[in-house]
Scaffold this motif. Structure first.
Motif, PDB file in Angstrom:
ATOM      1  N   THR A 180       0.839  -1.206   0.000  1.00 20.24           N
ATOM      2  CA  THR A 180       0.000   0.000   0.000  1.00 20.24           C
ATOM      3  C   THR A 180       0.870   1.250   0.000  1.00 20.24           C
ATOM      4  N   SER A 181       1.855   1.271   0.889  1.00 18.72           N
ATOM      5  CA  SER A 181       2.623   2.515   0.997  1.00 18.72           C
ATOM      6  C   SER A 181       3.471   2.752  -0.246  1.00 18.72           C
ATOM      7  N   THR A 182       3.891   1.662  -0.913  1.00 18.73           N
ATOM      8  CA  THR A 182       4.673   1.834  -2.138  1.00 18.73           C
ATOM      9  C   THR A 182       3.797   2.460  -3.228  1.00 18.73           C
ATOM     10  N   ILE A 183       2.563   1.981  -3.337  1.00 22.56           N
ATOM     11  CA  ILE A 183       1.666   2.562  -4.356  1.00 22.56           C
ATOM     12  C   ILE A 183       1.325   4.018  -3.985  1.00 22.56           C
ATOM     13  N   ILE A 184       1.064   4.253  -2.686  1.00 20.93           N
ATOM     14  CA  ILE A 184       0.731   5.635  -2.284  1.00 20.93           C
ATOM     15  C   ILE A 184       1.887   6.562  -2.656  1.00 20.93           C
ATOM     16  N   LEU A 185       3.114   6.114  -2.361  1.00 20.07           N
ATOM     17  CA  LEU A 185       4.265   6.959  -2.708  1.00 20.07           C
ATOM     18  C   LEU A 185       4.278   7.268  -4.205  1.00 20.07           C
ATOM     19  N   GLY A 186       3.960   6.247  -5.014  1.00 21.01           N
ATOM     20  CA  GLY A 186       3.956   6.432  -6.464  1.00 21.01           C
ATOM     21  C   GLY A 186       3.062   7.576  -6.909  1.00 21.01           C
ATOM     22  N   PHE A 187       1.811   7.644  -6.402  1.00 23.05           N
ATOM     23  CA  PHE A 187       0.941   8.718  -6.931  1.00 23.05           C
ATOM     24  C   PHE A 187       1.041  10.009  -6.132  1.00 23.05           C
ATOM     25  N   TYR A 188       1.411   9.884  -4.857  1.00 24.59           N
ATOM     26  CA  TYR A 188       1.588  11.073  -4.018  1.00 24.59           C
ATOM     27  C   TYR A 188       2.711  11.936  -4.607  1.00 24.59           C
ATOM     28  N   ALA A 189       3.736  11.247  -5.149  1.00 24.70           N
ATOM     29  CA  ALA A 189       4.878  11.970  -5.717  1.00 24.70           C
ATOM     30  C   ALA A 189       4.475  12.793  -6.939  1.00 24.70           C
ATOM     31  N   VAL A 190       3.384  12.412  -7.600  1.00 21.12           N
ATOM     32  CA  VAL A 190       2.948  13.207  -8.750  1.00 21.12           C
ATOM     33  C   VAL A 190       2.544  14.605  -8.265  1.00 21.12           C
ATOM     34  N   VAL A 191       1.690  14.645  -7.236  1.00 21.60           N
ATOM     35  CA  VAL A 191       1.231  15.948  -6.726  1.00 21.60           C
ATOM     36  C   VAL A 191       2.400  16.679  -6.054  1.00 21.60           C
ATOM     37  N   ALA A 192       3.238  15.921  -5.331  1.00 24.20           N
ATOM     38  CA  ALA A 192       4.406  16.547  -4.695  1.00 24.20           C
ATOM     39  C   ALA A 192       5.311  17.172  -5.762  1.00 24.20           C
ATOM     40  N   GLY A 193       5.427  16.484  -6.908  1.00 26.81           N
ATOM     41  CA  GLY A 193       6.246  17.013  -8.009  1.00 26.81           C
ATOM     42  C   GLY A 193       5.659  18.308  -8.555  1.00 26.81           C
ATOM     43  N   PRO A 209       5.863  17.083 -15.998  1.00 26.08           N
ATOM     44  CA  PRO A 209       5.364  16.607 -14.709  1.00 26.08           C
ATOM     45  C   PRO A 209       6.018  15.285 -14.289  1.00 26.08           C
ATOM     46  N   CYS A 210       6.329  14.434 -15.281  1.00 26.31           N
ATOM     47  CA  CYS A 210       6.987  13.161 -14.950  1.00 26.31           C
ATOM     48  C   CYS A 210       8.346  13.432 -14.325  1.00 26.31           C
ATOM     49  N   LEU A 211       9.075  14.382 -14.930  1.00 27.00           N
ATOM     50  CA  LEU A 211      10.420  14.665 -14.414  1.00 27.00           C
ATOM     51  C   LEU A 211      10.348  15.197 -12.990  1.00 27.00           C
ATOM     52  N   TRP A 212       9.397  16.112 -12.732  1.00 30.17           N
ATOM     53  CA  TRP A 212       9.292  16.666 -11.375  1.00 30.17           C
ATOM     54  C   TRP A 212       8.884  15.580 -10.375  1.00 30.17           C
ATOM     55  N   GLY A 213       7.969  14.706 -10.788  1.00 31.84           N
ATOM     56  CA  GLY A 213       7.508  13.632  -9.893  1.00 31.84           C
ATOM     57  C   GLY A 213       8.637  12.667  -9.582  1.00 31.84           C
ATOM     58  N   VAL A 214       9.345  12.237 -10.643  1.00 26.49           N
ATOM     59  CA  VAL A 214      10.457  11.314 -10.431  1.00 26.49           C
ATOM     60  C   VAL A 214      11.542  12.011  -9.606  1.00 26.49           C
ATOM     61  N   GLY A 215      11.749  13.292  -9.879  1.00 23.18           N
ATOM     62  CA  GLY A 215      12.727  14.074  -9.098  1.00 23.18           C
ATOM     63  C   GLY A 215      12.373  14.015  -7.621  1.00 23.18           C
ATOM     64  N   PHE A 216      11.101  14.115  -7.317  1.00 20.01           N
ATOM     65  CA  PHE A 216      10.681  14.090  -5.911  1.00 20.01           C
ATOM     66  C   PHE A 216      10.983  12.733  -5.271  1.00 20.01           C
ATOM     67  N   TYR A 225       5.812  24.217  -8.922  1.00 21.01           N
ATOM     68  CA  TYR A 225       5.208  25.513  -8.601  1.00 21.01           C
ATOM     69  C   TYR A 225       6.101  26.323  -7.685  1.00 21.01           C
ATOM     70  N   LEU A 226       6.889  25.640  -6.856  1.00 18.76           N
ATOM     71  CA  LEU A 226       7.863  26.373  -6.027  1.00 18.76           C
ATOM     72  C   LEU A 226       8.869  27.050  -6.961  1.00 18.76           C
ATOM     73  N   TYR A 227       9.348  26.269  -7.928  1.00 21.08           N
ATOM     74  CA  TYR A 227      10.281  26.820  -8.902  1.00 21.08           C
ATOM     75  C   TYR A 227       9.629  27.969  -9.677  1.00 21.08           C
ATOM     76  N   ALA A 228       8.387  27.740 -10.129  1.00 17.58           N
ATOM     77  CA  ALA A 228       7.709  28.757 -10.938  1.00 17.58           C
ATOM     78  C   ALA A 228       7.490  30.037 -10.138  1.00 17.58           C
ATOM     79  N   SER A 229       7.189  29.905  -8.836  1.00 15.84           N
ATOM     80  CA  SER A 229       6.954  31.143  -8.086  1.00 15.84           C
ATOM     81  C   SER A 229       8.267  31.880  -7.837  1.00 15.84           C
TER      82      SER A 229
END
Ligand code: TRP
Length: 450
Positions: free
Chosen positions: A94-107, A142-149, A112-116
């Protein structure tokens, strides 16, 4: 054998575990759920869920983890029931899958931190909507930012329990609290902010229905990081003297306090410029950049700083949470398969980054990446938050309440008799009856069976 890590002090225990609990769930999901479900009335129900069900659930996971001081699978297998291990496996998955999609929004938050900082968010409403649309539908960015996270998370976790996780939390959590306080003050000082504060503090029970209770319960579990062996893994680094009841209460208070402060940051600002903050994902990427721009129109530099602080807050909150999700699998691979910690962490990073890429594409450029009629991202969210996570919490409660020897529970609860057992009976009652029953209700309701 290599010595197992532990968190160095009481403060470290509270900060790391609260770091796991405080995340996008508090700062993004809690405010918009409050907006949709009747403001203060929702908050009261939410707090009821945290204290009646959340704290007993947390103590259960703490007991499992601290008792065996090992990764989730072994910890659950060590309670006298071999099949208990399955709950550990479920949690790790469960936590591995949560990390997978949570990182999309975190990315997205990171972008947006960079953009601001780069000043890319200056523009009118149409511009801000277009900016979000063009960013989120881009196949690559978005993939790059998510994977970066995920990779940033990796480097913290690979450093180990004290040098990585504890150090990051000790730095990020105080920063997060300072930023949040600044933003709450700035928001409450805006003209017309009072209406937002009223909305948050004056309960309107007319919006309360059965489903509001269930939403509140689901939100409470997600926000406390319950049901995925996350708290169990962190508790395996607690000391034998740690007071589990007190720690659970402190962490629940901090987590709820920060969620309410996030509301006090978002509602007054939003009401001040006349928008209702009840939109879902677009709240932090469309509504708020607009709110900041309008609220600080006469002082653009303040608006600029506020928006940087806001996205930094989101990134810090998300990072301490992704660290906790990553650690569950890393500890498992490291201890059960005897891989070096860094190899274990890399394998998990690769798995999670792959999920992140597919989830990210499914909400952007490739909306045909679907499972059961939902974009992959929504499917992962639904599967974990609504099915796997409650199932983990349910089975943990049943195992501890009905199968595990009570001696073991009371010994952990009281640190082998060093602490009073005043609340033990209440805890046991909740774990035996209230927690499983309430989770069962959510399940039945979700599938329209009641
Ligand atoms: N509690 C975090 C939040 O509110 C998310 C989180 C971290 C989590 N670790 C978890 C959720 C484990 C479920 C399971 O954002």
């Amino acid at each position: 054998m290599e010595k197992r890590g532990t968190f160095g002090s009481k403060l470290a225990i509270v900060l790391t575990t609260a770091g796991s609990a405080v995340g996008l769930g508090n700062i993004w999901r809690f405010p918009f759920m409050t907006g949709q479900n009747g403001g203060a009335a929702f908050i009261l129900i939410y707090l009821g869920c945290v204290f009646l069900l959340g704290i007993p659930g947390m103590i259960s996971e703490f007991i499992v983890g601290r008792h065996s001081q090992s990764n989730a699978a072994r910890a659950y297998g060590n309670l006298g029931y071999k099949n208990g291990r399955l709950i550990g496996y479920l949690g790790i998955l469960t936590s591995t899958i949560i990390l997978g999609f949570y990182a999309v929004v975190a990315g997205w938050c990171l972008q947006y931190l960079y953009a601001s900082i780069a000043g890319h968010l200056n523009g009118d409403t149409t511009y801000i909507v277009e900016y979000f649309k063009s960013f989120s539908s881009d196949p690559i960015r978005p993939c790059l930012w998510g994977v970066g996270f995920v990779v940033i998370t990796h480097f913290v976790v690979a450093q180990g329990v004290e040098k990585g996780i504890e150090r990051a939390s000790k730095l990020l959590m105080p920063l997060l609290m300072i930023i949040l306080i600044i933003l709450v003050i700035a928001s409450c000082l805006l003209p017309g902010a009072g209406k937002g504060i009223d909305f948050l503090l004056k309960p309107d029970f007319s919006k309360v229905s059965g489903s509001v209770f269930l939403e509140a319960l689901g939100q409470a579990f997600f926000s406390l990081s319950l049901g995925t062996a996350c708290l169990c893994t962190y508790a395996s680094y607690f000391k034998k003297e740690t007071n589990l009841l007190k720690s659970a209460t402190q962490i629940a208070l901090l987590d709820s306090g920060i969620a309410i402060m996030a509301g006090l940051m978002i509602f007054p600002a939003a009401f001040s410029v006349g928008v209702q903050p009840d939109s879902g994902p677009s709240l932090i990427f469309i509504t708020l950049p607009n709110v900041f721009r309008q609220a600080f129109e006469s002082m653009p530099i303040v608006g600029f700083i506020i928006s940087i602080l806001f996205y930094a807050l989101l990134v810090f909150a998300a990072l301490t949470s992704t660290i906790s999700m990553h650690e569950i699998g890393t500890a498992f691979f490291h201890e059960e398969l005897h891989w070096a910690r860094s190899k274990a962490a890399w394998i998990l990073t690769i798995v999670c980054a792959t999920i992140t890429i597919f989830c990210s594409l499914s909400v952007g450029a490739y909306s045909n990446l679907q499972l059961f009629g939902m974009p992959l991202m929504d499917f992962c969210d639904f599967l974990t938050a609504q099915i796997m996570l409650p199932a983990g919490a349910f089975f943990t409660s049943i195992l501890l309440g009905w199968f595990v020897e009570q001696r073991l529970l009371i010994n952990e609860f009281t640190n082998n008799g060093a602490l009073k057992a005043t609340f033990f009976k209440a805890y046991l009652f909740s774990v035996k009856f209230i927690v499983p029953l309430c989770i069962l209700l959510i399940f039945l309701h979700q599938f329209n069976l009641i």
